[in-house]
Structure formats: structure tokens, C-alpha cells
Design an enzyme around this catalytic site. Structure first.
Site, PDB file in Angstrom:
ATOM      1  N   GLU A  35       8.913   1.649 -27.110  1.00 50.09           N
ATOM      2  CA  GLU A  35       9.115   2.760 -28.054  1.00 50.09           C
ATOM      3  C   GLU A  35      10.378   3.532 -27.703  1.00 50.09           C
ATOM      4  OE1 GLU A  35       6.390   6.044 -27.572  1.00 50.09           O
ATOM      5  OE2 GLU A  35       6.292   6.383 -29.731  1.00 50.09           O
ATOM      6  N   HIS A  37      12.775   6.368 -26.715  1.00 47.87           N
ATOM      7  CA  HIS A  37      12.584   7.587 -25.925  1.00 47.87           C
ATOM      8  C   HIS A  37      13.902   8.338 -25.816  1.00 47.87           C
ATOM      9  CE1 HIS A  37       8.600   6.104 -24.831  1.00 47.87           C
ATOM     10  NE2 HIS A  37       8.350   7.272 -24.285  1.00 47.87           N
ATOM     11  N   ASP A  46       6.938   4.290 -21.456  1.00 49.00           N
ATOM     12  CA  ASP A  46       5.471   4.358 -21.418  1.00 49.00           C
ATOM     13  C   ASP A  46       4.879   3.200 -20.601  1.00 49.00           C
ATOM     14  OD1 ASP A  46       5.862   6.494 -23.059  1.00 49.00           O
ATOM     15  OD2 ASP A  46       5.026   5.559 -24.857  1.00 49.00           O
ATOM     16  N   HIS A 121       0.948   5.677 -23.568  1.00 46.56           N
ATOM     17  CA  HIS A 121       1.515   5.824 -24.925  1.00 46.56           C
ATOM     18  C   HIS A 121       0.539   6.631 -25.783  1.00 46.56           C
ATOM     19  CE1 HIS A 121       3.507   4.872 -28.653  1.00 46.56           C
ATOM     20  NE2 HIS A 121       2.614   3.995 -29.043  1.00 46.56           N
ATOM     21  N   GLU A 123      -0.092   7.197 -28.876  1.00 43.15           N
ATOM     22  CA  GLU A 123      -0.789   6.645 -30.046  1.00 43.15           C
ATOM     23  C   GLU A 123      -1.777   5.526 -29.700  1.00 43.15           C
ATOM     24  OE1 GLU A 123       2.399   7.335 -29.778  1.00 43.15           O
ATOM     25  OE2 GLU A 123       3.200   8.237 -31.612  1.00 43.15           O
ATOM     26  N   HIS A 174       6.861  13.699 -25.700  1.00 41.94           N
ATOM     27  CA  HIS A 174       7.473  12.376 -25.835  1.00 41.94           C
ATOM     28  C   HIS A 174       8.971  12.459 -25.529  1.00 41.94           C
ATOM     29  CE1 HIS A 174       8.487   8.469 -27.448  1.00 41.94           C
ATOM     30  NE2 HIS A 174       9.476   9.070 -28.064  1.00 41.94           N
ATOM     31  N   GLU A 179       8.248  13.335 -19.050  1.00 40.17           N
ATOM     32  CA  GLU A 179       8.578  11.905 -18.960  1.00 40.17           C
ATOM     33  C   GLU A 179       9.963  11.699 -18.334  1.00 40.17           C
ATOM     34  OE1 GLU A 179       6.077   9.313 -22.129  1.00 40.17           O
ATOM     35  OE2 GLU A 179       7.897  10.226 -22.926  1.00 40.17           O
TER      36      GLU A 179
HETATM   37 ZN   LIG Z   1       6.511   8.083 -23.769  1.00 44.06          ZN
END
Ligand SMILES: [Zn+2]
Length: 260
Positions: A35, A37, A46, A121, A123, A174, A179
Site C-alpha cells: 500500500e 505510504h 505494513d 494494515h 483495512e 497511515h 509508522e
Molecule cells: Zn501502514
């Protein structure tokens, strides 16, 4: 604590060894994503974080690890920037749920006692929980314990408030401060110098379509990154690992006592 020390990998065992080696043990399965970032972090954040947490937790619990699952749930605009950014690779929810149920049922054929899924992650969470709830009802799961957690769910609110005063909510973290800090601690070689900030993080639990990604994010970042440090990442890593080990070791009073 050495962040990349690892418990033994289940898949490094031979077929001749695996029944004896897994009997009664805890198995830790990291699940991440591919994903976007933001401009400063790789697509693998993630996945790398879930794997790092899982390896350290497994090390401290004398547990076995499974290979990290990196392709998983769809990125959504209010919690991951969504599919407007290149490089985000996912499967649809129905496919992910079917995959997880099949993989979990197959895994249950081994005689381990407890499975811990460490999610990285946002979701993924409802699909992981639904798959476990489904497979946990099947005969193949009799006598086994399942735990699943997203690493951020173990962060104590007061602990966090002392370190991240303007915390925007985990959906908006996110590619944000936490992170970025974890990546500066664990994989600084993959973090570039850009530190985008987004002054207006999206609200949790709201879906909008069509959405203007240039208003919802700053280059894929939903909140802020500018105060990220490796020191914060190290503290956060240790905090989460300690909480996970305590949760598994003590059952947190939530798991049913064995009755037989
Ligand atoms: Zn992430």
C-alpha cells in the site's frame, strides 16, 4: 531487545519434523499489505512492521512464525489514501475472506495450540476477525485458541498522549508519525527525507465518494510526519511487543479456561 531477532520459522521445518515441533506451541502469523505510504516510505510498511512485531513477539514467547502475508485488503481513501496512488496492490474483500478461511483451516491440521495473528494494515482487521470467527466454529479448530490484533490496538492511550499530543486517530496515522518513527527505527534505509504534514486529517468512520485525494491527504499522508524519530519508533516497538507478550501470556482474563 534486538528488533529483528526471530523465533524459528514454521516453514523451515521439514514435513517429518512439523507435527512434533508444532505440538502444543504458539504460532504467530504476520499480515500486512502492499500500500502507498506517502513519498517518504515504501509500499511494504505494513508488511515490514507486522513481520518485525511478529518475529519479536514470537522470539519472546518461544513461538513459531509463519511467512508474512503481504497482499491483503483494499486501501480506502479515509484510512490509507485509497487506490488513487500507484503501487497499492490488493484483493477484494470476498477473495481475502475466502483465502483467510482456507489458509486457517489448512493451518489447523497441525497440532499447535494457539495462533496469534499480528496485523499491520488498518483495512485487514474486519476480514481477519470474521475469518477467525468462522473457522473457530469448525471441528478442525476444536481445542485451539485464536488471538488477532492490529499492533496499534495495543498502544496504551495515556502512554501515547504523552508522546503524540495531537494524535489524529489510528485510521489517520497511515504513513504518519508512528509508522514513520517505527520505520526510522527498524528500516531507516527505506525512509527518505521528505516529511509531509496534512493539517486536516479525515474523520474516522466516514466514507466519501467522490473524494479529492489532494484534500484528504498530502501526497498520501493523512496526518503528520515531521516529528518522527527513531527513538519514538524504538519506544513504540517495545511498548507494543511488551503488551502483546503480556496479552498472550496472561490471556488478559479473556480466554476461556481449559475445562478438560
Ligand atoms: Zn501502514
Amino acid at each position: 531487545m534486538t528488533p529483528r531477532s526471530a523465533g524459528p520459522h514454521l516453514c523451515d521445518l521439514s514435513s517429518a519434523e512439523v507435527l512434533t515441533a508444532t505440538a502444543g506451541r504458539t504460532v504467530v502469523w504476520p499480515v500486512g499489505s502492499v500500500e502507498q505510504h506517502g513519498p517518504h516510505l515504501p509500499l511494504s510498511v505494513d508488511t515490514l512492521l507486522a513481520d518485525a512485531f511478529a518475529r519479536q513477539i514470537a522470539h519472546e514467547l518461544n513461538a513459531l512464525t509463519l511467512p508474512v502475508q503481504s497482499i491483503a485488503a483494499r486501501s480506502l481513501p479515509q484510512s490509507g489514501g485509497g487506490l488513487a496512488f500507484p503501487g497499492t496492490i490488493h484483493v477484494r474483500g470476498g477473495s481475502l475472506l475466502a483465502f483467510l478461511e482456507d489458509a486457517l483451516e489448512s493451518l489447523c491440521a497441525l497440532p499447535w495450540h494457539r495462533l496469534l495473528i499480528v496485523n499491520g494494515h488498518f483495512e485487514n482487521e474486519p476480514f481477519l476477525f470474521e475469518a477467525l470467527d468462522e473457522v473457530g466454529r469448525r471441528p478442525v479448530a476444536a481445542g485451539k485458541e485464536f488471538l488477532a490484533l492490529s499492533w496499534w490496538s495495543l498502544v496504551d492511550t495515556d502512554w501515547l498522549a504523552g508522546r503524540v499530543p495531537l494524535f489524529p486517530g489510528w485510521h489517520a496515522e497511515h504513513a504518519g508519525l508512528t509508522e514513520t518513527s517505527l520505520m526510522l527505527y527498524l528500516r531507516p534505509d527505506l525512509v527518505s527525507a521528505a516529511r509531509p504534514d496534512h493539517a486536516d486529517p479525515p474523520r474516522p468512520g466516514v466514507y466519501l465518494h467522490p473524494v479529492d485525494v489532494d484534500r484528504t491527504t498530502n501526497q498520501g499522508v493523512l496526518s503528520s510526519t515531521s516529528n518522527a524519530t527513531a527513538a519514538l519508533g524504538k519506544d513504540l516497538f517495545r511498548h507494543v511487543v511488551a503488551a502483546a507478550v503480556a496479552l498472550v501470556s496472561e490471556g488478559n482474563g479473556l480466554l476461556r479456561e481449559e475445562t478438560s
